[in-house]
Every structure is written in C-alpha cells, then in structure tokens.
Design a protein around this motif. Structure first.
Motif, short mmCIF file in Angstrom:
data_model
loop_
_atom_site.label_atom_id
_atom_site.label_comp_id
_atom_site.label_asym_id
_atom_site.label_seq_id
_atom_site.Cartn_x
_atom_site.Cartn_y
_atom_site.Cartn_z
N SER A 152 0.81 -1.08 0.43
CA SER A 152 0.25 0.34 -0.31
C SER A 152 0.43 1.02 -0.02
O SER A 152 1.61 1.29 0.46
N MET A 153 0.54 1.47 -1.03
CA MET A 153 1.67 3.07 -1.59
C MET A 153 0.67 4.47 -1.57
O MET A 153 -0.01 4.94 -1.85
N TYR A 154 0.98 5.15 -0.17
CA TYR A 154 0.42 6.57 -0.07
C TYR A 154 0.58 8.04 -0.58
O TYR A 154 1.91 8.04 -0.95
N SER A 155 0.61 8.60 -1.17
CA SER A 155 1.25 9.99 -2.23
C SER A 155 0.19 10.95 -1.50
O SER A 155 -0.92 11.37 -1.40
N SER A 156 1.00 12.15 -1.36
CA SER A 156 0.85 13.36 -0.44
C SER A 156 1.92 14.00 -0.99
O SER A 156 2.38 14.22 -1.16
N HIS A 157 0.84 15.48 -0.68
CA HIS A 157 0.96 16.72 -0.85
C HIS A 157 0.90 17.72 0.00
O HIS A 157 -0.30 18.31 -0.30
N MET A 158 1.54 18.03 0.91
CA MET A 158 0.83 18.48 2.08
C MET A 158 1.15 20.52 2.15
O MET A 158 1.38 20.24 1.16
N LYS A 159 0.63 20.58 2.79
CA LYS A 159 0.29 22.32 2.75
C LYS A 159 1.97 22.77 2.56
O LYS A 159 2.94 22.28 4.03
#
Length: 259
Positions: A152-159
């Motif tokens: 399972s891979m999370y793709s994130s672009h945080m604030k």
C-alpha cells in the motif's frame, strides 16, 4: 531534476518485499512534477530512462503529485510507454479530480497488479484542513497471492509553509495516514511518498508519520536552507527558488527494512 522551464522534485527508493516464501525487488519513485498539464515529453523521458554516470531511474512504480487533469495523466503515461528504453508496459490508476492539484499513480503491469485506491485523507473544504487529498494505492506483486505480497502506497502533497497554521494542517494529514495504516491486519507492507513541505524532522507531522514509517536514508534534522543536508535536498530548484530543502521524501514501513 530539471524538466524544461520548471523543475520537478523527486525521490526514489528500491525496496524488497517478502512475499510468502520469496522476495521481490520493486523500484518506487515519487515525483512532484510542478503543475503538470501535459507536454514536456522529451524531458520526462530523459529524466526517467536517461542515464547519468551509468545510472538510470527506471522505476517500476510512480507516485505523482501536482497533476492538473486526466489529460495530464494520459500524456505522462504515453511519455512513459514511448520513451527509448521503456518496457512499454505502463498503466495508470483512475484519475481522481480533487481539490487543488491532484495525485496520480503509474505502475508497470509486468511487475504489479493494481488492486484499487482509497482517499485516506480528504482535502479541501476548510482552511483548517489539508488542502489536497492523500490517496492510498494498493498493488500486489505479480505472481504472488499472499496478503504479504500487497504493498500500500500513499501519495501526499502536504500544505506548504512554515507557520503554525501550516504545520497544524500537515499534522491533520499525517494523523489520518497513520490511523489508516493502523487498520492493516493482513501483513501487507506500506510506504508514503510525496511532497511533505516539512522543513524539519522535529515538526509534529513528521514525528507522527514516524510512528508507523521509518526514514530509509536515516537523515533527520533541520533541512531548510542547511548546507549540511545538501546531498538529500529535493526541493524544486527553479519553481521554488532553490534546491534548499528536503521536501520530497519516501518513508517506508518497518516490514521493508533490512529484508
């Protein structure tokens, strides 16, 4: 990694998964491609399959951030499949059009089976919440059936930003991802990649992620504008004003450590 007039910040890692009785290697890359609406084909192809000092990125999986549309995903996918040296077996997850810019996921069909995607952290709707979705992409190593072969891979672009409000919005997202990881009970492996916009490992969002992930290159510290960390800086050198931060990272679950 420069890509025409604007730059793309990128992180990559090779991981080993224990899938039942055999291990398998998978190369994962995370790329914030800076407001990508399409085009830049030759630059993308050179970045992915070009060589430098006899080395090539040549990943098996891409976590992407700052895609602007389904058309952008389709054009990036075409660039991957038509690049010189490409195996031509790339596919893309269904595009989710969320608030602000969006995630994308690309994978080689000869390496993994795509199982589905889940919005792990819903973005938008309030200035006190994360501005963008965080999406979890689930794959299984091809040729294996055990739950241990699921990644399972999370793709994130945080604030972005360093204010207390910015950090609080990143913390919410990190807590949501952590809580999602804690629901796993089938022995799967997991990781998170993306543009964290975090300036220091001491920030609460980062410490929250470290409750379930580890830094595979073991480089904690205050990364922002700090020459001591110049070898691990991934900040966009043109669009953001300089290669001066370790915003783009891949953190991995403990099952991926020392296999």
């Amino acid at each position: 990694m420069k890509c025409t007039a604007r730059s793309a910040a990128l992180a990559a890692t090779s991981i080993a998964l224990l899938a039942g009785t055999a291990s398998a290697q998978l190369r994962v890359a995370s790329w914030n491609i800076s407001n990508y609406g399409g085009g830049r084909t030759a630059d993308i192809q050179n970045a992915v399959y070009g060589t430098f000092e006899s080395r090539s990125m040549s990943p098996d999986v891409f976590l992407g951030q700052e895609f602007l549309s389904q058309s952008a995903v389709s054009q990036f996918l075409l660039a991957l499949n038509t690049a010189p040296g490409s195996p031509g077996d790339w596919a893309a997850a269904p595009f989710i059009d969320g608030p602000d810019t969006d995630n994308a996921f690309f994978y080689r069909t000869s390496r993994v089976q795509f199982l589905g995607q889940t919005i792990a952290s819903v973005g938008g709707g309030s200035t006190s919440l994360p501005p963008r979705h965080t999406i979890r992409y689930d794959v299984r190593l091809l040729g294996y059936s055990s739950p241990k072969a699921i990644l399972s891979m999370y793709s994130s672009h945080m604030k972005a930003g360093s204010s207390s409000s910015d950090q609080a919005r990143r913390l919410i997202e990190a807590q949501r991802v952590r809580d999602d990881v804690l629901t796993f009970n089938d022995g799967r492996s997991f990781l998170i990649g993306g543009d964290f916009n975090i300036q220091s490992s001491s920030q609460s969002a980062y410490q929250t992620m470290l409750q379930v992930f580890v830094d595979p290159i073991k480089t904690p510290g205050s990364w922002n504008n700090n020459g001591a960390f110049r070898m691990v800086h991934t900040q966009d050198p043109v669009g953001a004003g300089g290669m001066d931060d370790r915003h783009d990272q891949i953190l991995i679950g403990t099952s991926l450590v020392n296999l």
